[in-house]
Design a protein around this motif. Sequence first.
Motif, PDB file in Angstrom:
ATOM      1  N   ALA A   7      43.280  35.766  38.123  1.00 27.59           N
ATOM      2  CA  ALA A   7      41.781  36.116  38.500  1.00 27.59           C
ATOM      3  C   ALA A   7      41.868  37.586  39.400  1.00 27.59           C
ATOM      4  CB  ALA A   7      41.212  35.053  39.187  1.00 27.59           C
ATOM      5  N   THR A  73      35.547  47.785  40.896  1.00 26.50           N
ATOM      6  CA  THR A  73      34.876  48.234  42.289  1.00 26.50           C
ATOM      7  C   THR A  73      34.262  49.566  41.892  1.00 26.50           C
ATOM      8  OG1 THR A  73      36.788  47.100  43.435  1.00 26.50           O
ATOM      9  CG2 THR A  73      35.594  48.739  44.398  1.00 26.50           C
ATOM     10  N   LEU A  76      30.878  49.209  39.895  1.00 30.31           N
ATOM     11  CA  LEU A  76      29.928  48.647  40.810  1.00 30.31           C
ATOM     12  C   LEU A  76      29.441  49.514  41.865  1.00 30.31           C
ATOM     13  CD1 LEU A  76      31.437  45.165  41.673  1.00 30.31           C
ATOM     14  CD2 LEU A  76      29.444  45.662  40.324  1.00 30.31           C
ATOM     15  N   HIS A  97      31.959  39.275  45.564  1.00 33.34           N
ATOM     16  CA  HIS A  97      32.955  39.991  45.887  1.00 33.34           C
ATOM     17  C   HIS A  97      32.690  41.271  46.730  1.00 33.34           C
ATOM     18  CE1 HIS A  97      36.725  42.768  45.377  1.00 33.34           C
ATOM     19  NE2 HIS A  97      37.426  41.381  45.210  1.00 33.34           N
ATOM     20  N   SER A  99      33.343  44.145  46.754  1.00 28.89           N
ATOM     21  CA  SER A  99      33.042  45.406  46.053  1.00 28.89           C
ATOM     22  C   SER A  99      31.559  45.543  45.489  1.00 28.89           C
ATOM     23  CB  SER A  99      33.580  45.337  44.494  1.00 28.89           C
ATOM     24  OG  SER A  99      34.835  45.049  44.627  1.00 28.89           O
ATOM     25  N   THR A 144      27.048  38.494  41.065  1.00 31.76           N
ATOM     26  CA  THR A 144      28.204  38.262  40.229  1.00 31.76           C
ATOM     27  C   THR A 144      27.811  37.354  38.744  1.00 31.76           C
ATOM     28  OG1 THR A 144      30.617  37.445  40.146  1.00 31.76           O
ATOM     29  CG2 THR A 144      28.819  36.185  41.473  1.00 31.76           C
ATOM     30  N   ALA A 146      30.638  35.284  37.182  1.00 25.96           N
ATOM     31  CA  ALA A 146      31.555  34.169  37.653  1.00 25.96           C
ATOM     32  C   ALA A 146      31.892  34.319  39.064  1.00 25.96           C
ATOM     33  CB  ALA A 146      32.408  33.960  36.518  1.00 25.96           C
ATOM     34  N   ASP A 173      27.925  41.823  37.649  1.00 25.40           N
ATOM     35  CA  ASP A 173      29.530  41.855  38.072  1.00 25.40           C
ATOM     36  C   ASP A 173      30.251  40.897  36.910  1.00 25.40           C
ATOM     37  OD1 ASP A 173      32.219  41.679  38.862  1.00 25.40           O
ATOM     38  OD2 ASP A 173      31.679  41.578  40.965  1.00 25.40           O
ATOM     39  N   HIS A 198      41.578  45.064  33.448  1.00 22.28           N
ATOM     40  CA  HIS A 198      42.841  44.516  33.771  1.00 22.28           C
ATOM     41  C   HIS A 198      42.901  43.103  34.061  1.00 22.28           C
ATOM     42  CE1 HIS A 198      42.108  44.163  38.146  1.00 22.28           C
ATOM     43  NE2 HIS A 198      41.289  45.306  37.882  1.00 22.28           N
TER      44      HIS A 198
HETATM   45  C1  LIG Z   1      33.961  39.022  41.219  1.00 21.43           C
HETATM   46  C2  LIG Z   1      34.882  40.310  41.310  1.00 21.43           C
HETATM   47  N1  LIG Z   1      34.081  41.564  41.349  1.00 21.43           N
HETATM   48  C3  LIG Z   1      34.917  42.738  41.670  1.00 21.43           C
HETATM   49  C4  LIG Z   1      36.261  42.688  41.594  1.00 21.43           C
HETATM   50  C5  LIG Z   1      37.076  43.983  41.985  1.00 21.43           C
HETATM   51  O1  LIG Z   1      37.677  44.270  40.887  1.00 21.43           O
HETATM   52  P1  LIG Z   1      38.802  45.541  40.786  1.00 21.43           P
HETATM   53  O2  LIG Z   1      39.910  45.096  41.574  1.00 21.43           O
HETATM   54  O3  LIG Z   1      38.998  45.879  39.207  1.00 21.43           O
HETATM   55  O4  LIG Z   1      38.101  46.528  41.409  1.00 21.43           O
HETATM   56  C6  LIG Z   1      36.806  41.728  41.764  1.00 21.43           C
HETATM   57  C7  LIG Z   1      38.434  41.433  41.486  1.00 21.43           C
HETATM   58  O5  LIG Z   1      39.111  40.418  41.693  1.00 21.43           O
HETATM   59  C8  LIG Z   1      36.387  40.277  41.499  1.00 21.43           C
HETATM   60  O6  LIG Z   1      36.816  39.107  41.226  1.00 21.43           O
END
Ligand SMILES: Cc1ncc(COP(=O)(O)O)c(C=O)c1O
Length: 382
Positions: A7, A73, A76, A97, A99, A144, A146, A173, A198
């Motif tokens: 995750a 991130t 978003l 999250h 983000s 989000t 999930a 998200d 990723h």
């Molecule tokens: C629900 C969620 N949103 C956003 C992110 C941020 O993703 P990134 O690390 O690719 O910016 C994550 C990362 O774990 C996440 O689980």
Amino acid sequence: MIYLDNAATSFPKPEPVYEALDKFARTTLANPGRSGHRMALASERVLDDARHALNQFFKGESPERWVFTLNCTDALNMAIKGTVEAGDHVVTTDLEHNSISRPLRALEKAGVITLTRVASDNGYINPESIRAALTPKTKLVAMTHAANVLGTVQPIETIAPIVREAGVLLLIDAAQSAGVWPIDLKTTPIDFLAFPGHKALYGPTGTGALYVGPRAKPRAWREGGTGGDSKTETQPEIYPYFLEGGTPNVLGVAGLLAGIRWVVERGPENLRQHEVKLLQRVVDWAETSESWSVAGLWDPNRHVGALSLVVPDGLTAQDVSSILDTSFDIAVRPGLHCSPYAHQRLNTFPDGTLRLSPGPFSTDDHITAFINALSEISAGVL
Ligand SMILES: Cc1ncc(COP(=O)(O)O)c(C=O)c1O
């Protein structure tokens, strides 16, 4: 190492991803959209192919609407900060999250927006709570798909029409769902879909994307560096270049394209079923355990491959994770998982939970080793 932290980012990647990265880096890694020679065109072609693959996979309006980003991130932030204006109201949830929650809270603290944070129930958002939070001033719902702490999948197919009917923009998200849960943009009215490349799309780190639907009109993000159209004084308004300033991570996208093709071949539901089946064993074990329990509601039909365990009194999530790493060679993630409001809601703040997230290459033996290790750790300490 038994890697149960998919995750955060997926590992290992499928073999075709490594092969694509190696081949592209050795043969094609020119600057796309710049010079016009054959290598530059071949490089640009990979970006185009990946946009087409994403558009087909998620059934978007057109390939140009897929903007490559640094990560989820970045996508978003692009959607949120490019959309809201002074006086707007935004609806979000307590599962987010940071983000999403941080940029929104910063805008709220600066007095730019007002914010409603809808409460979850056992890891799930009730669509009627979203409806109730909408006001005539609401510009955006940002939530989000999930939940990253719990793996619970939100009913966006029901929420999206509610938001659309109210004339509000919807940002989803899909960090934990893209690649393992079908998202159909033709039938689910989503204006912005943000996700990393990723995680469950198996690209390398440094990849992500934002889908910008036709109703969304975000402001430019990074300006300049589009290569073509150098006569224009300001950012060319043509998509995807409007939002893609600077040399893109075309090597990463070459890997991501191989990852998407691999996911399409396997089928997202098969990939999800494999992970959920492994997690079911942990849930069954936790139910018989006196010291460990599962956070949130476990419903295998509405879950992706992440699960949080509440750590027994006398231990911390951080301690357990360190012992798993150093003594058992097992990688998981402890703590708040960038989602403090979710943990406040679950009463697991501030220590958090122990999250495990198997991937397509995780096996029954890995789960057995994880369960045995937890049993041993708690028996030794408690
Ligand atoms: C629900 C969620 N949103 C956003 C992110 C941020 O993703 P990134 O690390 O690719 O910016 C994550 C990362 O774990 C996440 O689980």
